[in-house]
Design a protein around this motif. Structure first.
Motif, PDB file in Angstrom:
ATOM      1  N   UNK A  41       3.032   2.202  -0.944  1.00  0.00           N
ATOM      2  CA  UNK A  41       3.579   1.944   0.402  1.00  0.00           C
ATOM      3  C   UNK A  41       4.392   0.648   0.434  1.00  0.00           C
ATOM      4  N   UNK A  42       5.649   0.735   0.040  1.00  0.00           N
ATOM      5  CA  UNK A  42       6.470  -0.470  -0.068  1.00  0.00           C
ATOM      6  C   UNK A  42       6.723  -1.072   1.308  1.00  0.00           C
ATOM      7  N   UNK A  49      11.326   2.933  -5.783  1.00  0.00           N
ATOM      8  CA  UNK A  49      10.594   4.190  -5.938  1.00  0.00           C
ATOM      9  C   UNK A  49      11.425   5.325  -6.500  1.00  0.00           C
ATOM     10  N   UNK A  50      12.730   5.119  -6.658  1.00  0.00           N
ATOM     11  CA  UNK A  50      13.611   6.177  -7.133  1.00  0.00           C
ATOM     12  C   UNK A  50      13.663   6.213  -8.658  1.00  0.00           C
ATOM     13  N   UNK A  69       7.710   9.485   4.378  1.00  0.00           N
ATOM     14  CA  UNK A  69       7.370   8.103   4.055  1.00  0.00           C
ATOM     15  C   UNK A  69       8.091   7.597   2.817  1.00  0.00           C
ATOM     16  N   UNK A  70       8.252   8.456   1.795  1.00  0.00           N
ATOM     17  CA  UNK A  70       8.826   7.974   0.540  1.00  0.00           C
ATOM     18  C   UNK A  70      10.300   7.596   0.673  1.00  0.00           C
ATOM     19  N   UNK A  71      11.009   8.236   1.594  1.00  0.00           N
ATOM     20  CA  UNK A  71      12.431   7.907   1.761  1.00  0.00           C
ATOM     21  C   UNK A  71      12.645   6.706   2.672  1.00  0.00           C
ATOM     22  N   UNK A  72      11.612   6.270   3.385  1.00  0.00           N
ATOM     23  CA  UNK A  72      11.777   5.189   4.363  1.00  0.00           C
ATOM     24  C   UNK A  72      12.273   3.883   3.744  1.00  0.00           C
ATOM     25  N   UNK A  84      23.560   2.669  10.223  1.00  0.00           N
ATOM     26  CA  UNK A  84      22.594   3.050  11.252  1.00  0.00           C
ATOM     27  C   UNK A  84      21.599   4.014  10.611  1.00  0.00           C
ATOM     28  N   UNK A  85      20.339   3.949  11.025  1.00  0.00           N
ATOM     29  CA  UNK A  85      19.314   4.774  10.384  1.00  0.00           C
ATOM     30  C   UNK A  85      18.564   5.607  11.414  1.00  0.00           C
ATOM     31  N   UNK A  86      18.480   6.906  11.131  1.00  0.00           N
ATOM     32  CA  UNK A  86      17.690   7.838  11.920  1.00  0.00           C
ATOM     33  C   UNK A  86      16.646   8.426  10.980  1.00  0.00           C
ATOM     34  N   UNK A  87      15.377   8.254  11.319  1.00  0.00           N
ATOM     35  CA  UNK A  87      14.304   8.640  10.403  1.00  0.00           C
ATOM     36  C   UNK A  87      13.269   9.479  11.133  1.00  0.00           C
ATOM     37  N   UNK A  88      12.884  10.603  10.514  1.00  0.00           N
ATOM     38  CA  UNK A  88      11.865  11.485  11.066  1.00  0.00           C
ATOM     39  C   UNK A  88      10.544  11.279  10.339  1.00  0.00           C
ATOM     40  N   UNK A  89       9.458  11.295  11.079  1.00  0.00           N
ATOM     41  CA  UNK A  89       8.087  11.118  10.601  1.00  0.00           C
ATOM     42  C   UNK A  89       7.748   9.641  10.470  1.00  0.00           C
ATOM     43  N   UNK A  90       6.455   9.371  10.446  1.00  0.00           N
ATOM     44  CA  UNK A  90       6.004   7.987  10.320  1.00  0.00           C
ATOM     45  C   UNK A  90       6.473   7.400   8.995  1.00  0.00           C
ATOM     46  N   UNK A  91       7.074   6.204   9.020  1.00  0.00           N
ATOM     47  CA  UNK A  91       7.625   5.648   7.792  1.00  0.00           C
ATOM     48  C   UNK A  91       6.663   4.787   6.983  1.00  0.00           C
ATOM     49  N   UNK A  92       5.458   4.587   7.486  1.00  0.00           N
ATOM     50  CA  UNK A  92       4.579   3.611   6.848  1.00  0.00           C
ATOM     51  C   UNK A  92       4.939   2.236   7.372  1.00  0.00           C
ATOM     52  N   UNK A  93       5.362   1.356   6.494  1.00  0.00           N
ATOM     53  CA  UNK A  93       5.773   0.016   6.914  1.00  0.00           C
ATOM     54  C   UNK A  93       7.165   0.054   7.560  1.00  0.00           C
ATOM     55  N   UNK A  94       7.446  -0.977   8.346  1.00  0.00           N
ATOM     56  CA  UNK A  94       8.809  -1.194   8.829  1.00  0.00           C
ATOM     57  C   UNK A  94       9.270  -0.278   9.931  1.00  0.00           C
TER      58      UNK A  94
END
Length: 303
Positions: A41-42, A49-50, A69-72, A84-94
């Motif tokens: 969980x970075x 992670x890539x 989470x892994x792409x966050x 600009x960032x649009x993100x679906x699902x809980x990202x973990x940190x940040x």
């Protein structure tokens, strides 16, 4: 320029791709190959992670759409470069480090200026595709109504729905209408599919097994449904069912985890579904959550 960070898991990738496709603008698909470090969980923006970072060269995108989470951390890294960032699902940190964060009501997110709460998850189905789908399957129009569409899944982790459970779900679905349209998923497994076929032998129906021949009738089955029975193991299937106006009844295939149980409770509390065996839920309008996300992106001037 729009980039879609494409998670290797199809269901996760579909959440980001569905948004990009609905925007109607050119976009670049960036497949993500994760290495072992992606499991960590970075807490900061990073590409560590890539396993392959060759796609991450300028010019940088103006908008990044991602899910999971892994792409966050990757999305946040691109935000540091002006996107600009649009993100679906809980990202973990940040969580605060995204311009728009799409969270399901079942996750009970705290209100925030960058959070848009949706029912279920975004997906690639559109109202236009749904309306057009039945034309390719004219035989569906000959079935007696009401038509019950059964979306059959299986265990959340693994394959092979218990055949007895599958037969019980099919039997209950038979009691809701005059004919059935049934589609099985990878997790259903051949024994459960065969048990459903045996249960429906003398009942008007169409059964499409996982990996069956010819064109996949999934969309047409959704479109023709007067009532929908959906097993609760798939947040994707439950979310896609919402784009119809059909009453949704959720069947328990067994072995549901806390996240899936939370999704079901969220739909029940919003009167968007009922449990299979309970009375039908009240009439509702179709919910196009992906369209609502796209409208929000446009309203903010990002596309």
């Amino acid at each position: 320029m729009i980039w879609v960070l494409e998670d290797p898991r199809a269901g996760t990738a579909a959440q980001a791709l569905g948004i990009a496709e609905r925007l109607g603008l050119p976009f670049r698909r960036v497949p993500l190959r994760f290495g072992p470090l992606a499991k960590l969980p970075w807490p900061w923006p990073t590409l560590v992670g890539l396993a392959d970072r060759s796609a991450f060269v300028p010019p940088w995108p103006s908008l990044v759409i991602s899910a999971g989470r892994r792409s966050a951390p990757v999305s946040r890294w691109l935000r540091r470069r002006g996107a600009r960032t649009v993100h679906a699902m809980r990202p973990g940190f940040g969580a605060c480090d995204f311009d728009l964060l799409l969270l399901g009501a079942h996750d009970h997110p705290a209100p925030a200026p960058n959070v848009l709460v949706i029912q279920g998850a975004t997906h690639r189905l559109t109202p236009e595709a749904l309306a057009a789908a039945p034309a390719a399957f004219p035989d569906f129009a000959t079935l007696p109504r009401p038509i019950v569409t059964l979306l059959l899944g299986g265990p959340v982790r693994g394959e092979g729905l218990d055949p007895g459970q599958a037969a019980r779900i099919a039997t209950e679905a038979m009691g809701l209408g005059a004919s059935l349209l049934v589609t099985a998923s990878r997790r259903t497994g051949p024994p459960a599919t065969e048990a459903v076929a045996a249960t429906l032998r003398n009942f008007p129906h169409v059964l499409y097994p996982w990996g069956g021949p010819g064109a996949n009738p999934y969309l047409a089955m959704l479109a023709k449904a007067d009532r929908l029975v959906v097993t609760g193991d798939s947040i994707s299937m439950l979310s896609e069912a919402l784009i119809t106006e059909a009453p949704i009844l959720v069947a328990d295939p067994g072995g549901l985890g806390p996240r899936h149980q939370a999704m079901i409770r969220s739909l029940l509390s919003a009167s968007l579904a009922a449990r299979l065996g309970d009375p039908l839920p009240p009439p509702r309008a179709a919910r196009d959550e992906t369209g609502r996300v796209v409208a929000e992106i446009r309203a903010r001037g990002w596309a």
